[in-house]
Design a protein around this motif. Structure first.
Motif, mmCIF file in Angstrom:
data_model
loop_
_atom_site.group_PDB
_atom_site.id
_atom_site.type_symbol
_atom_site.label_atom_id
_atom_site.label_comp_id
_atom_site.label_asym_id
_atom_site.label_seq_id
_atom_site.Cartn_x
_atom_site.Cartn_y
_atom_site.Cartn_z
ATOM 1 N N GLY A 1 49.884 -68.638 -13.608
ATOM 2 C CA GLY A 1 49.339 -68.535 -12.204
ATOM 3 C C GLY A 1 48.554 -69.962 -11.980
ATOM 4 O O GLY A 1 48.180 -70.724 -12.870
ATOM 5 N N THR A 2 48.301 -70.161 -10.624
ATOM 6 C CA THR A 2 47.615 -71.444 -10.026
ATOM 7 C C THR A 2 46.314 -71.243 -9.367
ATOM 8 O O THR A 2 46.454 -70.243 -8.887
ATOM 9 C CB THR A 2 48.643 -72.251 -9.346
ATOM 10 N N PRO A 3 45.513 -72.230 -9.464
ATOM 11 C CA PRO A 3 44.359 -71.879 -8.583
ATOM 12 C C PRO A 3 44.518 -72.681 -7.290
ATOM 13 O O PRO A 3 45.587 -73.065 -6.844
ATOM 14 C CB PRO A 3 43.152 -72.789 -9.344
ATOM 15 N N ALA A 4 43.529 -72.473 -6.406
ATOM 16 C CA ALA A 4 43.546 -73.139 -5.083
ATOM 17 C C ALA A 4 43.954 -74.576 -5.087
ATOM 18 O O ALA A 4 43.566 -75.355 -6.047
ATOM 19 C CB ALA A 4 42.188 -72.842 -4.369
ATOM 20 N N GLY A 5 44.315 -75.275 -3.900
ATOM 21 C CA GLY A 5 44.465 -76.402 -3.821
ATOM 22 C C GLY A 5 46.088 -76.918 -3.338
ATOM 23 O O GLY A 5 46.502 -78.072 -3.442
ATOM 24 N N CYS A 6 46.705 -75.546 -3.260
ATOM 25 C CA CYS A 6 48.299 -76.009 -3.044
ATOM 26 C C CYS A 6 48.388 -76.492 -1.595
ATOM 27 O O CYS A 6 47.474 -76.436 -0.655
ATOM 28 C CB CYS A 6 49.143 -74.654 -3.206
ATOM 29 N N PHE B 1 46.518 -55.342 -9.196
ATOM 30 C CA PHE B 1 47.728 -55.388 -9.991
ATOM 31 C C PHE B 1 47.972 -57.069 -10.390
ATOM 32 O O PHE B 1 47.853 -57.771 -9.624
ATOM 33 C CB PHE B 1 49.006 -54.620 -9.425
ATOM 34 N N ASN B 2 48.900 -56.879 -11.580
ATOM 35 C CA ASN B 2 49.342 -58.321 -11.903
ATOM 36 C C ASN B 2 50.868 -58.375 -11.423
ATOM 37 O O ASN B 2 51.737 -57.669 -11.449
ATOM 38 C CB ASN B 2 49.678 -57.932 -13.624
ATOM 39 N N THR B 3 50.910 -59.678 -10.548
ATOM 40 C CA THR B 3 52.256 -59.776 -9.872
ATOM 41 C C THR B 3 52.932 -60.703 -10.685
ATOM 42 O O THR B 3 52.344 -61.726 -11.219
ATOM 43 C CB THR B 3 51.702 -60.877 -8.494
ATOM 44 N N ILE B 4 54.196 -60.184 -10.881
ATOM 45 C CA ILE B 4 55.102 -60.988 -12.043
ATOM 46 C C ILE B 4 56.110 -61.271 -11.212
ATOM 47 O O ILE B 4 56.866 -60.485 -10.452
ATOM 48 C CB ILE B 4 55.577 -59.887 -13.234
ATOM 49 N N PHE B 5 56.976 -62.457 -11.664
ATOM 50 C CA PHE B 5 58.199 -62.800 -10.990
ATOM 51 C C PHE B 5 58.638 -63.710 -12.229
ATOM 52 O O PHE B 5 58.280 -64.083 -13.010
ATOM 53 C CB PHE B 5 58.263 -63.487 -9.777
ATOM 54 N N PHE C 1 61.446 -67.507 -18.656
ATOM 55 C CA PHE C 1 60.513 -68.096 -18.019
ATOM 56 C C PHE C 1 59.964 -67.182 -16.927
ATOM 57 O O PHE C 1 60.837 -66.716 -15.889
ATOM 58 C CB PHE C 1 61.178 -69.330 -17.023
ATOM 59 N N ILE C 2 58.864 -66.498 -17.340
ATOM 60 C CA ILE C 2 58.324 -65.448 -16.663
ATOM 61 C C ILE C 2 56.927 -65.916 -15.937
ATOM 62 O O ILE C 2 56.204 -66.717 -16.777
ATOM 63 C CB ILE C 2 57.963 -64.303 -17.556
ATOM 64 N N CYS C 3 56.603 -65.571 -14.823
ATOM 65 C CA CYS C 3 55.518 -65.817 -14.008
ATOM 66 C C CYS C 3 54.494 -65.170 -13.474
ATOM 67 O O CYS C 3 54.965 -63.964 -13.148
ATOM 68 C CB CYS C 3 56.034 -67.113 -12.806
ATOM 69 N N GLN C 4 53.199 -65.254 -13.425
ATOM 70 C CA GLN C 4 52.148 -64.408 -12.662
ATOM 71 C C GLN C 4 51.988 -65.101 -11.289
ATOM 72 O O GLN C 4 51.668 -66.402 -11.214
ATOM 73 C CB GLN C 4 50.905 -64.673 -13.484
ATOM 74 N N GLY C 5 51.960 -64.496 -10.350
ATOM 75 C CA GLY C 5 51.493 -65.026 -9.041
ATOM 76 C C GLY C 5 50.148 -64.536 -8.656
ATOM 77 O O GLY C 5 49.591 -63.497 -9.284
ATOM 78 N N VAL C 6 49.546 -65.399 -7.598
ATOM 79 C CA VAL C 6 48.080 -64.943 -6.970
ATOM 80 C C VAL C 6 47.283 -64.321 -8.380
ATOM 81 O O VAL C 6 46.530 -63.294 -8.228
ATOM 82 C CB VAL C 6 48.300 -63.827 -5.985
ATOM 83 N N ASN C 7 47.209 -65.079 -9.459
ATOM 84 C CA ASN C 7 46.446 -64.761 -10.445
ATOM 85 C C ASN C 7 44.883 -65.599 -10.397
ATOM 86 O O ASN C 7 44.214 -65.416 -11.643
ATOM 87 C CB ASN C 7 47.127 -65.112 -11.990
ATOM 88 N N TYR C 8 44.602 -66.422 -9.342
ATOM 89 C CA TYR C 8 43.336 -66.911 -9.416
ATOM 90 C C TYR C 8 42.712 -66.267 -8.059
ATOM 91 O O TYR C 8 43.528 -66.672 -7.018
ATOM 92 C CB TYR C 8 43.450 -68.483 -9.267
ATOM 93 N N ALA C 9 41.662 -65.884 -7.958
ATOM 94 C CA ALA C 9 40.997 -65.570 -6.799
ATOM 95 C C ALA C 9 40.860 -66.713 -5.672
ATOM 96 O O ALA C 9 41.335 -66.342 -4.543
ATOM 97 C CB ALA C 9 39.680 -64.902 -7.145
ATOM 98 N N SER C 10 40.681 -67.934 -6.151
ATOM 99 C CA SER C 10 40.533 -68.867 -5.195
ATOM 100 C C SER C 10 42.095 -69.081 -4.317
ATOM 101 O O SER C 10 42.199 -69.650 -3.386
ATOM 102 C CB SER C 10 40.264 -70.289 -5.662
ATOM 103 N N HIS C 11 43.090 -68.957 -5.225
ATOM 104 C CA HIS C 11 44.496 -69.098 -4.613
ATOM 105 C C HIS C 11 44.902 -67.610 -3.750
ATOM 106 O O HIS C 11 45.497 -67.879 -2.963
ATOM 107 C CB HIS C 11 45.460 -69.202 -5.711
ATOM 108 N N VAL C 12 44.210 -66.554 -4.078
ATOM 109 C CA VAL C 12 44.437 -65.615 -3.360
ATOM 110 C C VAL C 12 43.826 -65.905 -1.909
ATOM 111 O O VAL C 12 44.586 -65.827 -0.834
ATOM 112 C CB VAL C 12 43.875 -64.287 -3.890
ATOM 113 N N ARG C 13 42.679 -66.295 -1.972
ATOM 114 C CA ARG C 13 42.004 -66.488 -0.777
ATOM 115 C C ARG C 13 42.664 -67.541 0.249
ATOM 116 O O ARG C 13 42.655 -67.526 1.589
ATOM 117 C CB ARG C 13 40.474 -66.853 -1.008
ATOM 118 N N GLU C 14 43.029 -68.574 -0.458
ATOM 119 C CA GLU C 14 43.677 -69.847 0.264
ATOM 120 C C GLU C 14 45.025 -69.267 1.096
ATOM 121 O O GLU C 14 45.569 -69.938 2.022
ATOM 122 C CB GLU C 14 43.796 -70.896 -0.291
#
Length: 323
Positions: free
Chosen positions: A252-257, A100-104, A77-90
């Protein structure tokens, strides 16, 4: 035409009944005559059978089964973090600072079904949601390989819905993504594994992700807004580690969290005048009064589909319950 594969158990059978695989036609299931204990076995050996299933073979009602995750808990179960600009900004960050691609990773034992309860541990108070598009591999990648954007069908079997449930009061103050995101039931997956035909992979950017809590919309964005696209992530991961058929990559996820930065002035003050320990105490204290965080009895509904309905990954619905 895309094929909607599900994994299930009969409602009336014993809890330890062997899971079955089927193809979904509206609300009826064509049961597949295969015994695949893992998603890896299924995608290696059963894709032709799944694609050959017909509506006439769909004799089992969806109401008679309990849907399971189409990704089994033995898979990575591999995930990407901060992969949407909207989520990075929020999150109070600048997308320009993430070239860079953030992986966890999440523990695969957190995978749960598309309608199962999400259990909030007693010590967790800032429980958050993240809708994500899940990629499921169709073959092993045991060496570096450059994946082209128009050749995704060579390495991917299909797509699924992932909710990257997160304990923010563990993840952020402790700086531990794995720990804060890996509690049991923190990874609802499904309901379906949507098998795409080669030409349909070009449609993935048009998939729209929507997440609601108690009917109120929290997240809504197109998958095409990703910063690092699937072919880039697959290429990078194949050079880093072994991947196997059936493994899951959440993109990754978009803004709205619920978790978001407090604003420029508080961020500046926290950075220059407050210790890290105090900063995170204030973060948790403020979060306790934030109604955006998930509470017991809250219901999350997630969907991923194209606006024209050509591709539809189904509806995921999970209730939050206390431990």
């Amino acid at each position: 035409m895309a094929t909607s594969v599900i994994r299930f158990q009969p409602i009336t059978g014993p809890a330890n009944a062997t899971p079955q695989w089927g193809v979904l036609f509206d609300r009826r299931i064509a049961v597949l005559p295969i015994q695949a204990a893992t998603t890896g076995e299924f995608v290696r050996h059963a894709l032709p059978q799944a694609r050959a299933a017909t509506r006439a073979q769909a004799t089992l009602s969806l109401d008679e089964v309990r849907l399971l995750s189409p990704v089994t808990s033995n898979q990575q179960f591999i995930c990407q973090g901060v992969n949407y600009a909207s989520h990075v900004r929020e999150s109070g960050l600048d997308p320009k600072n993430f070239p860079f691609n953030t992986i966890f990773t999440k523990a695969s034992s957190c995978i749960t079904g598309p309608s199962d309860d999400v259990i909030r541990p007693r010590h967790v108070h800032l429980l958050d949601y993240e809708i994500e598009l899940g990629l499921v591999l169709s073959e092993d990648l045991t060496g570096a390989r450059e994946i082209k954007a128009d050749r995704l069908h060579e390495v991917l079997a299909g797509l699924t819905i992932v909710n990257d449930v997160s304990a923010r009061d563990v993840q952020l103050p402790q700086g531990q993504f794995y720990k804060g995101k890996s509690y049991r039931t923190f990874g609802p997956v499904g309901p379906s594994l949507l098998l795409l035909e080669p030409h349909e992979w070009a449609l993935w950017p048009n998939l729209r992700m929507k997440l609601t809590v108690n009917g109120s919309e929290r997240q809504n964005d197109l998958c095409g807004s990703m910063l690092f696209k699937p072919h880039q992530t697959l290429s990078e991961l194949s050079a880093l580690q072994d991947l196997h058929a059936g493994d899951l990559i959440a993109t990754g996820t978009p803004a709205g969290c619920a978790a978001r930065a407090p604003g420029k002035l508080p961020m500046f003050l926290a950075k220059h005048f407050i210790s890290d320990a105090t900063k995170w105490k204030l973060f948790v204290r403020k979060g306790l009064n934030d109604p955006m965080y998930l509470q017991p009895n809250d219901v999350m509904e997630l969907s991923i589909r194209t606006d024209d309905g050509r591709l539809d990954l189904g509806l995921q619905r999970n209730k939050v319950v206390p431990a």
